[in-house]
Design a protein around this motif. Structure first.
Motif, PDB file in Angstrom:
ATOM      1  N   ALA A 286     -17.531  14.777  11.823  1.00  0.00           N
ATOM      2  CA  ALA A 286     -16.513  13.941  11.091  1.00  0.00           C
ATOM      3  C   ALA A 286     -15.043  14.024  11.508  1.00  0.00           C
ATOM      4  O   ALA A 286     -14.007  13.795  11.113  1.00  0.00           O
ATOM      5  N   ALA A 287     -15.120  14.492  12.896  1.00  0.00           N
ATOM      6  CA  ALA A 287     -13.868  14.782  13.418  1.00  0.00           C
ATOM      7  C   ALA A 287     -13.028  13.496  13.847  1.00  0.00           C
ATOM      8  O   ALA A 287     -11.873  13.623  13.969  1.00  0.00           O
ATOM      9  N   LEU A 288     -13.690  12.347  13.970  1.00  0.00           N
ATOM     10  CA  LEU A 288     -12.824  11.009  14.277  1.00  0.00           C
ATOM     11  C   LEU A 288     -12.258  10.680  12.907  1.00  0.00           C
ATOM     12  O   LEU A 288     -11.405   9.691  13.106  1.00  0.00           O
ATOM     13  N   VAL A 289     -12.612  11.285  11.764  1.00  0.00           N
ATOM     14  CA  VAL A 289     -11.908  10.475  10.798  1.00  0.00           C
ATOM     15  C   VAL A 289     -10.496  10.727  10.644  1.00  0.00           C
ATOM     16  O   VAL A 289      -9.603   9.571  10.420  1.00  0.00           O
ATOM     17  N   PRO A 290      -9.799  11.924  11.151  1.00  0.00           N
ATOM     18  CA  PRO A 290      -8.392  11.833  11.153  1.00  0.00           C
ATOM     19  C   PRO A 290      -7.691  10.792  12.268  1.00  0.00           C
ATOM     20  O   PRO A 290      -6.709  10.134  11.971  1.00  0.00           O
ATOM     21  N   VAL A 291      -8.602  10.511  13.274  1.00  0.00           N
ATOM     22  CA  VAL A 291      -8.131   9.685  14.382  1.00  0.00           C
ATOM     23  C   VAL A 291      -8.044   8.235  13.878  1.00  0.00           C
ATOM     24  O   VAL A 291      -7.197   7.708  14.067  1.00  0.00           O
ATOM     25  N   TYR A 292      -9.162   7.840  13.121  1.00  0.00           N
ATOM     26  CA  TYR A 292      -9.401   6.586  12.720  1.00  0.00           C
ATOM     27  C   TYR A 292      -8.291   6.342  11.809  1.00  0.00           C
ATOM     28  O   TYR A 292      -7.577   5.497  11.658  1.00  0.00           O
ATOM     29  N   LEU A 293      -8.229   7.578  10.888  1.00  0.00           N
ATOM     30  CA  LEU A 293      -7.006   7.139   9.642  1.00  0.00           C
ATOM     31  C   LEU A 293      -5.583   7.025  10.248  1.00  0.00           C
ATOM     32  O   LEU A 293      -5.021   6.439   9.797  1.00  0.00           O
ATOM     33  N   ARG A 294      -5.211   7.809  11.266  1.00  0.00           N
ATOM     34  CA  ARG A 294      -3.991   7.506  11.683  1.00  0.00           C
ATOM     35  C   ARG A 294      -3.970   6.437  12.831  1.00  0.00           C
ATOM     36  O   ARG A 294      -2.766   6.159  13.291  1.00  0.00           O
ATOM     37  N   THR A 295      -4.887   5.624  12.948  1.00  0.00           N
ATOM     38  CA  THR A 295      -4.727   4.377  13.780  1.00  0.00           C
ATOM     39  C   THR A 295      -5.519   3.313  12.869  1.00  0.00           C
ATOM     40  O   THR A 295      -4.512   2.394  12.235  1.00  0.00           O
ATOM     41  N   LEU A 296      -6.405   2.957  13.006  1.00  0.00           N
ATOM     42  CA  LEU A 296      -7.183   1.727  12.632  1.00  0.00           C
ATOM     43  C   LEU A 296      -6.734   1.644  11.055  1.00  0.00           C
ATOM     44  O   LEU A 296      -6.786   0.678  10.368  1.00  0.00           O
ATOM     45  N   PHE A 297      -6.889   2.875  10.367  1.00  0.00           N
ATOM     46  CA  PHE A 297      -6.525   2.973   8.854  1.00  0.00           C
ATOM     47  C   PHE A 297      -5.184   2.986   8.233  1.00  0.00           C
ATOM     48  O   PHE A 297      -5.061   3.192   6.921  1.00  0.00           O
ATOM     49  N   GLN A 298      -4.234   3.642   9.140  1.00  0.00           N
ATOM     50  CA  GLN A 298      -2.965   3.887   8.820  1.00  0.00           C
ATOM     51  C   GLN A 298      -2.392   2.896   7.675  1.00  0.00           C
ATOM     52  O   GLN A 298      -1.793   3.594   6.774  1.00  0.00           O
ATOM     53  N   ASP A 299      -2.382   1.747   7.843  1.00  0.00           N
ATOM     54  CA  ASP A 299      -1.815   0.853   6.794  1.00  0.00           C
ATOM     55  C   ASP A 299      -2.665   0.118   5.744  1.00  0.00           C
ATOM     56  O   ASP A 299      -2.215  -0.708   5.108  1.00  0.00           O
ATOM     57  N   SER A 300      -3.794   0.987   5.883  1.00  0.00           N
ATOM     58  CA  SER A 300      -4.622   0.700   4.765  1.00  0.00           C
ATOM     59  C   SER A 300      -4.503   1.752   3.379  1.00  0.00           C
ATOM     60  O   SER A 300      -3.747   2.629   3.685  1.00  0.00           O
ATOM     61  N   PRO A 301      -5.146   1.299   2.222  1.00  0.00           N
ATOM     62  CA  PRO A 301      -4.816   2.415   1.196  1.00  0.00           C
ATOM     63  C   PRO A 301      -4.720   3.731   1.583  1.00  0.00           C
ATOM     64  O   PRO A 301      -4.374   4.675   1.262  1.00  0.00           O
ATOM     65  N   VAL A 302      -6.098   3.936   2.210  1.00  0.00           N
ATOM     66  CA  VAL A 302      -6.538   5.338   2.613  1.00  0.00           C
ATOM     67  C   VAL A 302      -5.450   6.130   3.495  1.00  0.00           C
ATOM     68  O   VAL A 302      -5.461   7.257   3.593  1.00  0.00           O
ATOM     69  N   GLY A 303      -4.859   5.265   4.056  1.00  0.00           N
ATOM     70  CA  GLY A 303      -3.679   5.903   5.189  1.00  0.00           C
ATOM     71  C   GLY A 303      -2.896   6.794   4.620  1.00  0.00           C
ATOM     72  O   GLY A 303      -2.256   7.652   5.310  1.00  0.00           O
ATOM     73  N   ARG A 304      -2.640   7.085   3.357  1.00  0.00           N
ATOM     74  CA  ARG A 304      -1.787   7.714   2.556  1.00  0.00           C
ATOM     75  C   ARG A 304      -2.134   9.234   2.336  1.00  0.00           C
ATOM     76  O   ARG A 304      -1.497  10.187   2.396  1.00  0.00           O
TER      77      ARG A 304
END
Ligand code: ADP
Ligand code: GLC
Length: 629
Positions: A286-304
């Motif tokens: 699950a280590a890519l989760v923070p990476v996805y979060l701060r890139t592809l998902f940063q501006d989606s709701p979960v990005g917060r």
């Protein structure tokens, strides 16, 4: 069969090859939430600001990623008309792919260069509660800390799927956090090997399609839900990735599987419009989760959300060549830098990337947190971990007192507690000896070993001393599966010492419980041990641990002191078979010569607080530190 029953919608969806058009609506659905989330995103803005200069540097790389995304567009374009019809909100959601671009720019946390700071701290002894004459942690305490919502993301969880201690933690910690005023969802792959009785109880929660990396395809993401004791379990459903009989197969299969899983987990949170305060990820899967979060998902709701990444075992990191990882993740170029995923000349390391992007890193004991910053235990990430040590801490695991309780354990021949352990434990020993075909004699010293049979667990030390152990008064019971060389050696010893040595080459949860109850001592001579749970289970069942002083073993087992009578078990420090034998002999001496003292330790160990309560409250503190509103 019932598998099918549980996912009627999925079948229907999977029957058709996913038309590109279908990909949109799902994304669409998430759109309104995006709106709602804005103010929160607003709040996080200053932090993002700070990060900008680094982002600037990363920009050219991000640009490249953009053009790649650009290329991927045509398919998405085609899908638009249908999507348009499906929902007007689609408009806002459409930029999902687009949004990823600016986010990629913001993807700053990954430091471009890395100058490891030499901040190796001395291991802090884990504060163990003084021995209290109590059996269970007090249950319904009023918790006054503010409520927080946490999404756990990991690859295994008891009772659905478990190969080791990670499964125990994913089960027990959320349950304890619920008691400590947290709202917890656990996101797991819906492996086909999850027992049917759980599959049958899952409820269909929804489905959508998601693009993945540079595959050019959209992938089905089903969400099946199961709620138990206040914890919500959301299983990510996709038969293409999760249909094998085992959660882990080989890296070739596992890398794409967990790239998909990590992204699908975040997309599912958006889809369900359940935006947690904290996303707590576990191990490389699950280590890519923070990476996805701060890139592809940063501006989606979960990005917060803020992220915590826990290392349960640094040996496994998810390493593959960069082109493959780029293909499966579609992550922007800057994450493949030395400060993040890149390792050596051509490899990408998923755990390394996660460590760079996570807001906090934890591991499962204070000593291991220190050890992994050294070359001996750092698995080549010691410099990276030292660089990030300011956000690293160790929190020792506990055990679930509901699951591990000799007073109520249905697997045992006879139940017992601290008040009558000396009257009843031997009955469990006799029953165990009978079950395993060992000589039935309560006077024998019975040593248990419950373990994955891998190089980590110190089994070569055990193998080296078995002949010296078998003195006629000692019996050994091994329960485990793993490397063939160890399985075969233990089988050989079973043959050589009939009636005194039992090699159970199997995974058997209830037999494990009976060994914890029936053995006198439990061996954990690990080469390294991030925390270790078997020594905790053993102590709670009045079985004395014999352990090597490393990682969590060092933090949880205080060496027995023959002069003061203090301590919980027998320990040795260097990785050496002679020292292991010496520790076992010290244990035997106490057992055969000073039984009164031995019995005192049995009771002390049963009284020791190894529950999750204290450790879970440390996690709660950590979550509150990250969300100080
Ligand atoms: P690791 O996670 O490194 O395997 P831990 O000590 O943290 O080690 O956790 C191991 C968990 O798996 C414990 O709950 C232990 O009882 C269980 N376990 C290990 N091997 C077996 C087995 N063969 N059968 C049943 N349970 C096992
Ligand atoms: C890992 C470690 C073990 C730890 C477990 C749960 O598998 O090997 O030491 O107890 O994770 O955190």
């Amino acid at each position: 069969m019932a598998n099918k029953k549980a996912q009627p919608k999925k079948q229907a969806a999977a029957a058709k090859p996913a038309p590109a058009a279908v990909t949109k609506p799902a994304a669409e659905k998430a759109a309104p939430a995006a709106k709602k989330a804005e103010p929160a995103a607003e709040k996080t803005a200053p932090a993002t600001k700070k990060a900008e200069p680094a982002a600037e540097k990363a920009a050219p790389a991000a640009k490249k990623a953009e053009s790649a995304a650009e290329k991927a567009k045509p398919a998405a374009k085609k899908a638009e008309p249908a999507a348009e019809k499906a929902k007007p909100a689609a408009k806002k959601a459409k930029p999902a792919a687009k949004k990823a671009k600016p986010a990629a720019k913001k993807a700053t946390p990954a430091p471009a260069t890395e100058e490891p700071k030499p901040v190796v701290e001395e291991p802090k002894p884990v504060e163990q509660e003084p021995v209290q004459p109590k059996e269970e942690a007090p249950m319904e305490q009023p918790y006054t800390t503010p409520r927080r919502s946490i999404a756990f993301i990991g690859s295994e969880c008891h009772p659905f799927v478990k190969t080791g201690g990670l499964g125990d933690v994913m089960y027990a910690l959320p349950r304890e956090l619920v008691k400590q005023n947290c709202d917890v969802r656990v996101i797991l792959p819906r492996y086909a090997c999850i027992p049917q009785k759980y599959q049958d109880q899952m409820v269909y929660r929804g489905e959508f399609y998601m693009d993945l990396g540079e595959t050019g395809r959209s992938y089905y993401v089903g969400i099946m839900e199961y709620i138990c004791d206040g914890v919500v379990y959301d299983f990510i459903d996709n038969q293409e990735f999760f249909s094998a009989g085992n959660p882990y197969i080989s890296l070739v299969d596992d890398i794409p599987k967990y790239c998909y899983f990590s992204k699908a987990a975040l997309a599912a949170l958006n889809f369900m419009n359940w935006i947690p305060d904290i996303i707590h990820c576990h191990d490389w899967q699950a280590a890519l989760v923070p990476v996805y979060l701060r890139t592809l998902f940063q501006d989606s709701p979960v990005g917060r959300a803020k992220t915590v990444l826990t290392i349960h075992n640094l040996r496994f990191q998810g390493i593959y060549n960069i082109p493959t990882l780029r293909y499966w993740t579609g992550l922007p170029e800057e994450v493949f830098s030395m400060g993040a995923l890149k390792q050596g000349y051509e490899d990408a390391n998923m755990l390394k990337g996660g460590l760079a992007y996570a807001d906090r890193i934890t591991t499962v004991s204070g000593t291991y947190a220190w050890e992994i910053q050294t070359p001996e235990y750092g698995e080549q990430l010691e410099d990276h971990l030292r660089y990030h040590s300011y956000k690293l801490r160790g929190i020792v695991n506990g055990i679930d007192y509901g699951m591990w309780n000799p007073a109520t354990d249905p697997a045992l021949a006879v139940n017992y507690d601290i008040t009558n352990v000396l009257d009843h434990k031997w009955e469990n020993k006799l029953a165990l000896q009978q079950e395993l075909g060992l000589v039935q004699d309560q006077g024998k010293f019975v040593i248990g070993l419950i373990s994955r049979l891998t190089n980590q667990k110190g089994l070569d030390l055990v193998n080296a001393i078995v002949p010296e152990l078998m003195d006629g008064n000692t019996q050994v019971i091994v329960l485990g599966t793993g490397d063939k060389q160890y399985e075969d050696t233990f089988r050989y010893y079973e043959n050589a010492y009939r009636g005194m040595f039992s090699a159970c080459i199997q995974y058997d949860e209830s037999r494990a419980h009976r060994i914890y109850a029936g053995a006198d001592a439990l061996l954990v001579p690990s080469r390294f041990e991030p925390c270790g749970l078997t020594q905790l289970n053993a102590m709670h069942y009045g079985t004395l641990p014999i352990v090597r002083e490393t990682g969590g073993l060092k933090d949880t087992v205080e060496p027995y002191n023959i002069f003061t009578g203090d301590g919980n078990g027998f320990t040795f420090d260097q990785y050496d078979a002679g020292l292991l034998l010496d520790a076992i002999n010290r244990a035997k001496t106490e057992y055969f010569v000073n039984r009164y003292h031995w019995d005192e330790v049995v009771q002390r160990d049963m009284a020791k607080d190894v529950s999750w309560q204290n450790s879970a409250s440390q996690y709660k503190d950590l979550y509150l530190e990250l969300t100080p509103w």
